[in-house]
Design an enzyme around this catalytic site. Structure first.
Site, mmCIF file in Angstrom:
data_model
loop_
_atom_site.group_PDB
_atom_site.id
_atom_site.type_symbol
_atom_site.label_atom_id
_atom_site.label_comp_id
_atom_site.label_asym_id
_atom_site.label_seq_id
_atom_site.Cartn_x
_atom_site.Cartn_y
_atom_site.Cartn_z
ATOM 1 N N PRO A 2 0.830 -1.203 0.000
ATOM 2 C CA PRO A 2 0.000 0.000 0.000
ATOM 3 C C PRO A 2 0.867 1.257 0.000
ATOM 4 O O PRO A 2 1.825 1.361 0.758
ATOM 5 C CB PRO A 2 -0.804 -0.131 1.297
ATOM 6 C CG PRO A 2 -0.842 -1.597 1.579
ATOM 7 C CD PRO A 2 0.482 -2.118 1.097
ATOM 8 N N GLU A 3 0.529 2.189 -0.883
ATOM 9 C CA GLU A 3 1.252 3.449 -0.970
ATOM 10 C C GLU A 3 0.424 4.548 -0.304
ATOM 11 O O GLU A 3 -0.592 4.269 0.330
ATOM 12 C CB GLU A 3 1.567 3.753 -2.441
ATOM 13 C CG GLU A 3 2.414 2.655 -3.092
ATOM 14 C CD GLU A 3 2.749 2.921 -4.553
ATOM 15 O OE1 GLU A 3 2.645 4.095 -4.985
ATOM 16 O OE2 GLU A 3 3.123 1.970 -5.271
ATOM 17 N N LYS A 58 3.697 6.324 4.826
ATOM 18 C CA LYS A 58 2.866 5.119 4.711
ATOM 19 C C LYS A 58 2.503 4.553 6.078
ATOM 20 O O LYS A 58 2.129 3.383 6.196
ATOM 21 C CB LYS A 58 3.602 4.071 3.871
ATOM 22 C CG LYS A 58 3.952 4.563 2.464
ATOM 23 C CD LYS A 58 4.810 3.569 1.707
ATOM 24 C CE LYS A 58 5.288 4.159 0.382
ATOM 25 N NZ LYS A 58 6.172 3.226 -0.364
ATOM 26 N N HIS A 100 -5.486 -15.029 9.701
ATOM 27 C CA HIS A 100 -4.439 -14.003 9.748
ATOM 28 C C HIS A 100 -4.908 -12.699 10.393
ATOM 29 O O HIS A 100 -4.295 -11.648 10.180
ATOM 30 C CB HIS A 100 -3.904 -13.741 8.338
ATOM 31 C CG HIS A 100 -3.321 -14.956 7.688
ATOM 32 N ND1 HIS A 100 -2.180 -15.571 8.156
ATOM 33 C CD2 HIS A 100 -3.746 -15.692 6.620
ATOM 34 C CE1 HIS A 100 -1.907 -16.625 7.395
ATOM 35 N NE2 HIS A 100 -2.836 -16.717 6.464
ATOM 36 N N ARG A 119 1.081 -12.064 5.105
ATOM 37 C CA ARG A 119 2.525 -12.175 4.892
ATOM 38 C C ARG A 119 3.342 -11.670 6.081
ATOM 39 O O ARG A 119 4.553 -11.868 6.129
ATOM 40 C CB ARG A 119 2.917 -11.426 3.613
ATOM 41 C CG ARG A 119 2.238 -11.995 2.362
ATOM 42 C CD ARG A 119 2.621 -11.252 1.110
ATOM 43 N NE ARG A 119 4.034 -11.431 0.783
ATOM 44 C CZ ARG A 119 4.630 -10.863 -0.260
ATOM 45 N NH1 ARG A 119 3.934 -10.076 -1.070
ATOM 46 N NH2 ARG A 119 5.909 -11.064 -0.496
ATOM 47 N N ARG A 162 21.903 15.738 -8.883
ATOM 48 C CA ARG A 162 21.631 14.327 -8.595
ATOM 49 C C ARG A 162 21.749 13.513 -9.886
ATOM 50 O O ARG A 162 21.073 13.802 -10.876
ATOM 51 C CB ARG A 162 20.237 14.176 -7.992
ATOM 52 C CG ARG A 162 20.033 12.883 -7.247
ATOM 53 C CD ARG A 162 18.656 12.881 -6.568
ATOM 54 N NE ARG A 162 18.469 11.702 -5.760
ATOM 55 C CZ ARG A 162 18.714 11.626 -4.469
ATOM 56 N NH1 ARG A 162 19.185 12.694 -3.832
ATOM 57 N NH2 ARG A 162 18.513 10.518 -3.802
ATOM 58 N N ARG A 273 12.764 -2.797 -9.397
ATOM 59 C CA ARG A 273 11.328 -2.538 -9.521
ATOM 60 C C ARG A 273 10.968 -2.289 -10.978
ATOM 61 O O ARG A 273 11.751 -1.751 -11.748
ATOM 62 C CB ARG A 273 10.923 -1.324 -8.681
ATOM 63 C CG ARG A 273 11.232 -1.461 -7.206
ATOM 64 C CD ARG A 273 10.761 -0.244 -6.453
ATOM 65 N NE ARG A 273 11.128 -0.299 -5.043
ATOM 66 C CZ ARG A 273 10.783 0.612 -4.148
ATOM 67 N NH1 ARG A 273 10.062 1.654 -4.522
ATOM 68 N NH2 ARG A 273 11.150 0.497 -2.886
#
Length: 283
Positions: A2-3, A58, A100, A119, A162, A273
């Protein structure tokens, strides 16, 4: 994982059942998640009133009347869902607990808030409220992208010199808190910027254009209840639906959705990613 939009959606969904309400009892059904639960967690939560709730990056933070703050991270597959009517009707209409369901908050308004995490990459901790912002998990975070501290000059300064790809820079939680893979891909598409481009070589005008675009992508996702790809559910158990409007994420090989572009969406791997973008219109 989840973001920001998913965590914000969950937090907002929990507020009516938890904010200003006493935790009548907290049940902890295992000794740990990603790390061990804090000592005497059940005792320290039971009977405490939730004064306020907020999100930082988050993390969900719930300030208690004990002077402590409950910190929650959903991890990869965590959910916090509410059952029962917080107004007092049908207070026994709770589903049977599942395998769970690791932590259960029985609120004194009749609601039950359940933390489910198959998880077990999620986490909970209890922090001293007065020092919460200096906790090791929170002190390193950059500004909130929906807050006043996230502005054009901040991003221009952060990108200056950067050499890392802009995708990696935007995922750096020390630069912007809460952004994740999905929404960085979507924001870069809207800005027309390739995820491969070095952050320090993007023109100032294009960097400044990213700020309102990032805000809008996040606001659109929150309005849609977040994105449900595998495990995510809102606090009421419903799916988010922003995934149905993705421009690039998860659309490898499909036509670009930008008007007039004839390109297709490409997937590459950056820092382990997947990045999705249109190589024709994102430069």
């Amino acid at each position: 994982m989840p973001e920001l939009p998913e965590v914000e959606t969950v937090m907002r969904g929990l507020q009516p059942s938890m904010e200003g309400v006493v935790i009548a009892r907290a049940d902890v059904n295992r000794p740990d998640l990603r790390w061990p639960f804090p000592d005497r967690m059940t005792e320290r939560l039971s009977g405490r009133r939730v004064l306020s709730m907020r999100r930082r990056s988050k993390y969900i933070l719930a300030d208690l009347d004990s002077g402590e703050t409950l910190l929650v991270h959903l991890g990869m597959s965590g959910r916090m869902t509410v059952s029962g009517d917080p107004l007092g009707q049908f207070v026994h209409s709770h589903p049977q607990l599942e395998k769970h369901d690791h932590v259960v908050f029985h609120m004194d308004n009749g609601a039950r808030v359940t933390f489910n995490d198959p998880r077990r990459f999620g986490a909970m901790d209890l922090l001293e409220t007065a020092k919460a912002d200096s906790h090791k998990l929170l002190a390193v975070l950059g500004p909130e992208p929906l807050g006043n501290d996230f502005h054009e000059s901040h991003l221009v300064s952060a990108f200056k010199g950067r050499r890392t790809p802009v995708k990696s820079a935007l995922l750096d939680q020390g630069i912007i808190a809460g952004l994740g893979n999905i929404y960085v891909c979507e924001a870069l598409f809207r800005a027309g910027i390739s995820p491969r481009r070095e952050a320090g070589k993007i023109s100032t005008s294009r960097v400044t254009s990213l700020v309102p675009i990032i805000r809008q992508v996040l606001q659109d996702a929150i309005a849609a209840g977040g994105s449900s790809l595998k495990d995510f559910r809102q606090a009421n158990g419903e799916l988010g639906y922003f995934q149905h409007t993705f421009d690039v994420y998860g659309r490898e090989g499909e036509p670009c959705r930008r008007a007039g572009c004839t390109g297709t969406v490409t997937r590459i791997t950056q820092s382990g990613r997947s990045s999705f973008y249109c190589g024709k219109c994102q430069r």
